[in-house]
Design an enzyme around this catalytic site. Structure first.
Site, mmCIF file in Angstrom:
data_model
loop_
_atom_site.group_PDB
_atom_site.id
_atom_site.type_symbol
_atom_site.label_atom_id
_atom_site.label_comp_id
_atom_site.label_asym_id
_atom_site.label_seq_id
_atom_site.Cartn_x
_atom_site.Cartn_y
_atom_site.Cartn_z
ATOM 1 N N VAL A 112 0.857 -1.174 0.000
ATOM 2 C CA VAL A 112 0.000 0.000 0.000
ATOM 3 C C VAL A 112 0.896 1.228 0.000
ATOM 4 O O VAL A 112 1.900 1.281 0.729
ATOM 5 C CB VAL A 112 -0.916 0.020 1.247
ATOM 6 C CG1 VAL A 112 -1.825 1.253 1.222
ATOM 7 C CG2 VAL A 112 -1.731 -1.256 1.335
ATOM 8 N N CYS A 113 0.570 2.194 -0.853
ATOM 9 C CA CYS A 113 1.260 3.479 -0.825
ATOM 10 C C CYS A 113 2.759 3.278 -1.065
ATOM 11 O O CYS A 113 3.167 2.548 -1.967
ATOM 12 C CB CYS A 113 0.950 4.157 0.507
ATOM 13 S SG CYS A 113 1.338 5.901 0.637
ATOM 14 N N THR A 114 3.602 3.896 -0.246
ATOM 15 C CA THR A 114 5.048 3.814 -0.444
ATOM 16 C C THR A 114 5.641 2.496 0.027
ATOM 17 O O THR A 114 6.866 2.313 -0.050
ATOM 18 C CB THR A 114 5.763 4.976 0.265
ATOM 19 O OG1 THR A 114 5.401 4.978 1.657
ATOM 20 C CG2 THR A 114 5.381 6.308 -0.363
#
Length: 215
Positions: A112-114
């Site tokens: 998720v995300c970074t």
């Protein structure tokens, strides 16, 4: 007359999903997907940190864990969140080695995300399509030139690799994963029970459009 013991112990769930935690993880990156994955009948959620100690998110929430990296069981699924802590963890050999080790046998690996930066730095996403947080997109993409980074996608699936855009997109990806592991009605019912409106189109990414325009 002695009454029979009517208590029963539920059998352990057969499969395990590892949630990788580290200092300054993004809270929603973890607990959005956990809300959707936590009731799956065949899966147990297992929280992990390098030392086995609790860790504190970017929002100041302390989260306990079940295992250290050294005592972690074999995982069937692996979820890697993002957060400010990824800037530190990309240079942590223990983190990268653990991700490489567990990804070898996992049926699926998701970020998720970074969190995609950690998978990319570990070489796990080499030759794969992937996406990440659009605000931090350029920084994440610098972690590996061997990844086909997509600027416009709510989430991306390439074989057993699942990567999502920023923060809230992880919850939508997790529901898509539920549909993959079971079926779409199960994912829809999971969303309904959470009173959550599932954005179920992985290409519906207004933040990605903005990124392509350079804003």
């Amino acid at each position: 007359m002695t009454k029979p013991d009517m208590t029963t112990t539920a059998p352990p769930k057969a499969r395990k999903i590892g949630i990788v935690l580290f200092k300054q993880f993004e809270t929603l990156d973890v607990f959005g997907p956990v809300q959707m994955l936590g009731r799956l009948p065949d899966y147990q959620l297992v929280a992990l940190s390098e030392s086995g100690a609790s860790v504190t998110s970017s929002q100041g929430l302390s989260a306990g864990v079940h295992h250290s990296f050294a005592t972690a069981p074999k995982l069937d699924g692996l979820l890697v969140p993002g957060g400010q802590g990824t800037r530190r963890e990309i240079d942590n050999p223990a983190m990268l080695d653990f991700l490489r080790l567990q990804s070898e046998g996992a049926a699926w690996i998701a970020s998720v995300c970074t969190g995609a930066a950690l998978l990319a730095k570990a070489g796990i996403l080499d030759g794969k399509r992937a996406t990440t947080n659009k605000i931090a997109f350029d920084w994440v993409a610098k972690q590996s030139s061997e990844v086909d980074w997509l600027r416009r996608a709510r989430w991306v699936v390439d074989g057993r690799f699942w990567t999502s855009s920023g923060v809230s997109a992880g919850t939508d990806m997790a529901l898509a994963l539920v549909a993959h592991l079971y079926d779409r009605p199960t994912a829809q019912e999971t969303a309904r029970r959470a009173e959550y409106v599932w954005r179920d189109d992985p290409d519906d990414d207004p933040f990605g459009i903005a990124s392509e325009k350079g804003s």
